[in-house]
Write a protein that holds these residues in place. Structure first.
Motif, short mmCIF file in Angstrom:
data_model
loop_
_atom_site.label_atom_id
_atom_site.label_comp_id
_atom_site.label_asym_id
_atom_site.label_seq_id
_atom_site.Cartn_x
_atom_site.Cartn_y
_atom_site.Cartn_z
N GLU A 23 33.44 5.01 -29.21
CA GLU A 23 33.40 5.94 -28.07
C GLU A 23 32.54 7.14 -28.43
OE1 GLU A 23 37.45 7.00 -27.23
OE2 GLU A 23 37.98 4.94 -26.68
N SER A 65 25.41 9.14 -18.01
CA SER A 65 25.55 7.79 -17.44
C SER A 65 25.39 6.76 -18.56
CB SER A 65 24.50 7.57 -16.35
OG SER A 65 23.22 7.84 -16.88
N GLU A 66 25.98 5.58 -18.32
CA GLU A 66 26.06 4.56 -19.37
C GLU A 66 24.69 3.96 -19.70
OE1 GLU A 66 29.39 2.48 -20.22
OE2 GLU A 66 30.09 4.55 -20.10
N GLU A 67 24.46 3.77 -21.00
CA GLU A 67 23.27 3.07 -21.46
C GLU A 67 23.67 2.19 -22.63
OE1 GLU A 67 19.93 5.60 -22.30
OE2 GLU A 67 20.20 6.70 -20.42
N LYS A 68 22.77 1.26 -22.99
CA LYS A 68 23.13 0.35 -24.09
C LYS A 68 22.53 0.80 -25.42
CE LYS A 68 24.49 -3.85 -21.89
NZ LYS A 68 24.18 -5.22 -21.55
N GLU A 116 27.81 -0.34 -24.51
CA GLU A 116 27.63 0.61 -23.41
C GLU A 116 28.26 1.94 -23.79
OE1 GLU A 116 27.22 0.17 -19.70
OE2 GLU A 116 26.58 -1.94 -19.66
N LEU A 117 27.43 2.97 -23.78
CA LEU A 117 27.93 4.31 -24.12
C LEU A 117 27.32 5.31 -23.16
CD1 LEU A 117 27.41 4.27 -28.00
CD2 LEU A 117 29.62 4.31 -26.83
N PRO A 118 28.01 6.42 -22.92
CA PRO A 118 27.36 7.46 -22.13
C PRO A 118 26.10 7.93 -22.86
CG PRO A 118 29.52 8.18 -22.96
CD PRO A 118 29.36 6.75 -23.35
#
Ligand SMILES: *Cc1c(COP(=O)(O)O)cnc(C)c1O
Length: 384
Positions: A315, A322-325, A344-346
């Motif tokens: 986390e 917003s989420e990105e990989k 997927e992380l902010p």
């Protein structure tokens, strides 16, 4: 972003570090105690999972015994004030000094894994003129649905006495003046989520017990080991393992003879969810396929992903973009020094803090100084 962590307080602490949620540890221990007390089960904590002093102090307060797999673990348990009479000692390769130390301290039981080991224990016990209590670790050939590196109860594994050799071993013990056979011991593996593996173990235990009974041998303890898994995917939703059903399976599954006790050796399930590795993002490096989030914690701080291809939830606790990989990787010079691919992380940037969850078991104890890195320190929720 997660509200679970005191991210503001973390900002002044040098990273990487271990962070332990002592409240969760307490709740977990209460649950272990209340569920095992229902059936008068005896629980030993498998100290190899985490030997941190503050964690051990809490566990000791709950009156658990300790399951050790080395002489230094026995020493640690004694130093931390656990009574010798609650210490059991397993391991396929016990050195002479380790056996001597266990005998000198009068530990509760040696869980022996071969006749060769029995011979040595008997020799040392005879020399010391002291009776030694042993349990036979029997390999039940029960398949635990878990990673091949952490399954231990199959014929092909190095652990335990093969069922074929049980009779021979029992006959040998009968002839040994200084060995008392206390019971039988099993440990089929670790991170077991499918509780039916434990039902299968119960059936095998009953068959083996019947065999001992036919031989006219009374067993005082049935030690079924540990292995209950934790939810690495959803640590927030499932912070405490299903101890209720776990203990119920053994209470319903094992046919106990009068005066017999069931013993457990729980490691991961007790301490796994209360620990986290907190690490800082050093750089975000744009790769060909995905971006790499390079963090300052590595496999030297938490080796499970590199060693067992283990999954830990990651986390970003300081970003709410917003989420990105990202591929989250450490700084160590090994390609296996990776904590996760395509996560997927902010939106992540330099200086963000990452929490690698469920790192309380087989985390801090496996820290190494490879690349001459410093060992990460530990911090506790009740001391921040
Ligand atoms: C490692 C080990 C345990 C504890 O296993 P967990 O999966 O952490 O519960 C118990 N008994 C023995 C003999 C072990 O080697």
């Amino acid at each position: 972003m997660s509200n679970y962590f005191p991210a503001e307080k973390f900002k002044s602490i040098p990273t990487p570090f271990y962070f332990y949620d002592m409240g969760l540890l307490e709740q977990t221990l209460q649950k272990v105690k209340s569920e095992s007390d229902k059936y008068n089960f005896v629980v030993h904590y498998a100290i190899k999972a985490n030997a941190n002093d503050r964690i051990l102090e809490r566990i000791r307060e709950y009156g658990m015994g300790v399951d050790c797999v080395s002489g230094f673990e026995v020493k640690k348990a004694l130093d931390m004030g656990f009574p010798a009479q609650g210490i059991v000692f397993a391991g396929v390769g016990k050195a002479d000094w380790e056996i001597e130390m266990g005998i000198d301290n009068n530990i509760a039981c040696f869980n022996v894994e071969s006749t060769a080991e029995l011979d040595v224990i008997n020799e040392i016990a005879t020399r010391k003129n002291q009776k030694v209590k042993v349990a036979m670790r029997i390999n039940p050939n029960v398949k635990a649905n878990t990673h091949k590196y952490i399954t231990t109860g199959l014929d092909e594994n190095k652990f335990g006495i093969h069922q074929m050799d049980v009779e021979k071993t029992v006959d040998a013990i009968t002839k040994m003046d200084f060995i008392n056979l206390e019971g039988i011991h099993f440990h089929i593996g670790s991170q077991i989520m499918d509780l039916s593996s434990f039902s299968a173990l119960c059936e095998r235990v009953n068959e083996i017990q019947d065999w001992f009974e036919e031989k006219g041998i009374a067993l005082k303890t049935i030690n079924v080991g540990g292995g209950l898994g934790i939810d690495y995917n959803k640590p927030a939703e499932n912070p405490i393992p299903d101890f209720e059903n776990y203990f119920r399976i053994f209470s319903e599954g094992i046919k106990l003879r009068p005066g017999q006790e069931i013993h457990f050796e729980l490691g991961r399930s007790v301490v796994g969810q209360c620990g986290n590795l907190i690490s800082k993002v050093l750089y975000v490096k744009e790769g060909v396929k995905t971006n790499f989030a390079i963090i300052d914690g590595g496999m030297t701080d938490l080796i499970r992903p590199a060693l067992y291809q283990a999954y830990h939830k990651i986390e970003n606790i300081t970003s709410n973009g917003s989420e990105e990989k990202y591929d989250v990787v450490g700084p160590i010079c090994e390609s296996s020094d990776s904590f996760g691919k395509d996560i997927e992380l902010p939106k992540t940037s330099r200086g963000d803090l990452m929490a690698i969850r469920s790192a309380g078991a087989y985390g801090e104890v496996m820290v190494s100084r490879y690349n001459l890195r410093e060992e990460p320190k530990a911090y506790y929720s009740d001391q921040l």
